[in-house]
Design an enzyme around this catalytic site. Sequence first.
Site, PDB file in Angstrom:
ATOM      1  N   ASP A 185      36.734  40.381  52.457  1.00 18.88           N
ATOM      2  CA  ASP A 185      37.686  41.462  52.202  1.00 18.88           C
ATOM      3  C   ASP A 185      37.020  42.818  52.428  1.00 18.88           C
ATOM      4  OD1 ASP A 185      39.832  39.701  50.827  1.00 18.88           O
ATOM      5  OD2 ASP A 185      38.039  39.264  49.660  1.00 18.88           O
ATOM      6  N   ASP A 193      37.230  33.983  52.049  1.00 16.56           N
ATOM      7  CA  ASP A 193      37.469  34.980  53.093  1.00 16.56           C
ATOM      8  C   ASP A 193      36.518  36.149  52.898  1.00 16.56           C
ATOM      9  OD1 ASP A 193      38.366  36.414  50.930  1.00 16.56           O
ATOM     10  OD2 ASP A 193      40.342  36.844  51.741  1.00 16.56           O
ATOM     11  N   ASP A 224      40.333  39.873  55.532  1.00 17.97           N
ATOM     12  CA  ASP A 224      41.386  40.791  55.093  1.00 17.97           C
ATOM     13  C   ASP A 224      40.906  42.220  55.271  1.00 17.97           C
ATOM     14  OD1 ASP A 224      43.137  38.803  54.347  1.00 17.97           O
ATOM     15  OD2 ASP A 224      42.541  38.798  52.239  1.00 17.97           O
TER      16      ASP A 224
HETATM   17  N1  CTP Z   1      44.439  40.981  46.068  1.00 17.63           N
HETATM   18  C1  CTP Z   1      45.526  41.802  45.999  1.00 17.63           C
HETATM   19  N2  CTP Z   1      46.605  41.585  46.796  1.00 17.63           N
HETATM   20  C2  CTP Z   1      46.626  40.560  47.675  1.00 17.63           C
HETATM   21  C3  CTP Z   1      45.516  39.709  47.764  1.00 17.63           C
HETATM   22  C4  CTP Z   1      44.428  39.945  46.938  1.00 17.63           C
HETATM   23  O1  CTP Z   1      45.510  42.741  45.224  1.00 17.63           O
HETATM   24  N3  CTP Z   1      47.688  40.369  48.421  1.00 17.63           N
HETATM   25  C5  CTP Z   1      43.284  41.238  45.205  1.00 17.63           C
HETATM   26  C6  CTP Z   1      43.171  40.236  44.074  1.00 17.63           C
HETATM   27  O2  CTP Z   1      43.148  40.926  42.863  1.00 17.63           O
HETATM   28  C7  CTP Z   1      41.853  39.550  44.290  1.00 17.63           C
HETATM   29  C8  CTP Z   1      41.133  40.373  45.338  1.00 17.63           C
HETATM   30  O3  CTP Z   1      42.126  41.150  45.977  1.00 17.63           O
HETATM   31  O4  CTP Z   1      41.099  39.538  43.111  1.00 17.63           O
HETATM   32  C9  CTP Z   1      40.451  39.510  46.343  1.00 17.63           C
HETATM   33  O5  CTP Z   1      41.330  38.484  46.750  1.00 17.63           O
HETATM   34  P1  CTP Z   1      40.858  37.120  47.380  1.00 17.63           P
HETATM   35  O6  CTP Z   1      40.176  37.377  48.652  1.00 17.63           O
HETATM   36  O7  CTP Z   1      42.061  36.236  47.420  1.00 17.63           O
HETATM   37  O8  CTP Z   1      39.902  36.495  46.273  1.00 17.63           O
HETATM   38  P2  CTP Z   1      38.342  36.658  46.009  1.00 17.63           P
HETATM   39  O9  CTP Z   1      38.193  37.066  44.598  1.00 17.63           O
HETATM   40  O10 CTP Z   1      37.732  37.540  47.038  1.00 17.63           O
HETATM   41  O11 CTP Z   1      37.810  35.176  46.142  1.00 17.63           O
HETATM   42  P3  CTP Z   1      37.403  34.398  47.476  1.00 17.63           P
HETATM   43  O12 CTP Z   1      35.922  34.378  47.491  1.00 17.63           O
HETATM   44  O13 CTP Z   1      37.990  33.046  47.305  1.00 17.63           O
HETATM   45  O14 CTP Z   1      37.979  35.126  48.648  1.00 17.63           O
HETATM   46 MN    MN Z   2      38.079  37.213  49.113  1.00 17.06          MN
HETATM   47 MN    MN Z   3      41.261  38.133  50.509  1.00 16.76          MN
END
Ligand code: CTP
Ligand code: MN
Ligand code: MN
Length: 519
Positions: free
Chosen positions: A355, A353, A443
């Site tokens: 963020d 995703d 997100d």
């Molecule tokens: N996080 C959080 N609360 C949530 C979701 C995520 O605090 N409800 C934090 C987590 O600590 C995570 C970071 O936000 O490390 C990013 O989350 P995520 O997008 O799920 O993971 P990524 O590390 O960005 O990996 P990806 O590339 O798969 O998105």
């Molecule tokens: Mn992410």
């Molecule tokens: Mn995320």
Amino acid sequence: MAPGPLRRRKGPGGHADPPPVPCSPSSSSSSSLSCSSSSSSPRWSSGLTLYLVERRMGRSRRAFLSGLARAKGFRVDDAYSPAVTHVVMEHTSAAQAARWAQQQGGTQGGTQEGTQGGPPILLDITWFTDSMAAGRPVPVEGRHQLGVPLPSAEIGTDYSMPAYACQRRTPLNHHNPRLTEALETLAEAAALEGNEGRSLSFRRAASTLKALPGPLTRLSQLEGLPYCGAHSRGVIQEMLEDGASREADGVRQSDRFRAMKLFTQIFGVGVKTADGWYREGLRTLGDLRERGKKLTRMQEAGVRHYEDLKTPVELSDVEAVRRVVEEAVLQVLPGANITLTGGFRRGKRHGHDVDFLITHPEEGREAGILPNVMSCLESQGLVLYQHTQENHYCTPKAMAQPASRTNTMDAFERCFSILRVSRPSPGVASRGPPRDWKAVRVDLVVTPASQFPFALLGWTGSQHFERELRRFSRQERKLILNSHALYNPEKKTFLPAASEEEIFRHLGLEFIPPEERNA
Ligand code: CTP
Ligand code: MN
Ligand code: MN
């Protein structure tokens, strides 16, 4: 898709472009296997030979892309050989690329390479698509590169590392990808069985190996390293001796693991739901449909966009999302700041995703903006799914909660969404029939300026790094850290911070930059 006829086309100006990449011009004598004679080749094509790796790209797409490149005057070899200067891979991490290169005979891709006679340069598909769009090879930039060599050191018997992942530097590309993949498969399998403790043990062991300064070659090198329990050691030993782990391979091939992974990959489906479906005998998305399973609105969107969402988000998608989000946010709240966080801030090239954190220098102005931001995106037809939550953070009360409660979720105003993101060159950039857009998970998190450093630190990840940071705070410093604040429960005081650096200082930790938080 079949490759088109091999035609030679001139560059956009009707003439050959100057050579944009530092390729040695002296090696043009090698005869081309796949292009027509070199006399009519564009000048830049000499000394440049592409090879497209089929793995993760797929056979038909590889054939299509090869044809496309040849039609633009590139030499593309079907077989890998020392003549290849540029290796192109898709949906491939740097670690996987490095492994591929090793399997080809010890080749290590790197910055100075990509000339004939030397090792080839390992490139992400973005370099290829950029080059196809330009009609000639574009200069290789950092973001294109997969195979930057790591400085490697021997792990001596006296080598040691600190216990918490937040006390160590963990780069994205590390020296032990095969070992960590096996351990992480077992961690994932344990999590899918609801066994968090077991999962954490494997994750900790994997995280330790990721921080090693060189490849682990002997079991004795594990002496003195934190969190490598008996089970993990056994897996590592087998990998070192046989090159494979029977347990990890068995898990990967198991019906249960495959189905659970497939189901939990659906946006909005957790372990419990997936387990229920599995117990009912369901195995595929088709089964879900056939049995007429009742889905939540979120899961429905997840199933509808399943293929798109499981295709990794690329850097070009990140830019496209940033443009539309930034425009909408600034329309609703001029002066707001949008910051990329999550895996892409840690230097990842692919993610599940995108963020973003949104804030405004004047505290309070940011409150409640998300509904308007989402309406603005909706009016442009860009929202495929959204779930917006209001901020429900009330400071001292939240921090006084037992640590376990404050550890996981924060309470910011936020939106979990699926956006419709346009892609510039549909024929090249998407799988299947050409389509000029792709569904991408986004997100959005809104934070008051005073909490911004905490939100940035908390949302940058990795998840394991965050977990360790909070554990370190609690156990070693008797402080509670979450994405809102740092709190001293004994004195009932907050420790404010204007930057991530300041939070690390409060905790008495050396600052670890985002690119080295890939624990
Ligand atoms: N996080 C959080 N609360 C949530 C979701 C995520 O605090 N409800 C934090 C987590 O600590 C995570 C970071 O936000 O490390 C990013 O989350 P995520 O997008 O799920 O993971 P990524 O590390 O960005 O990996 P990806 O590339 O798969 O998105
Ligand atoms: Mn992410
Ligand atoms: Mn995320």
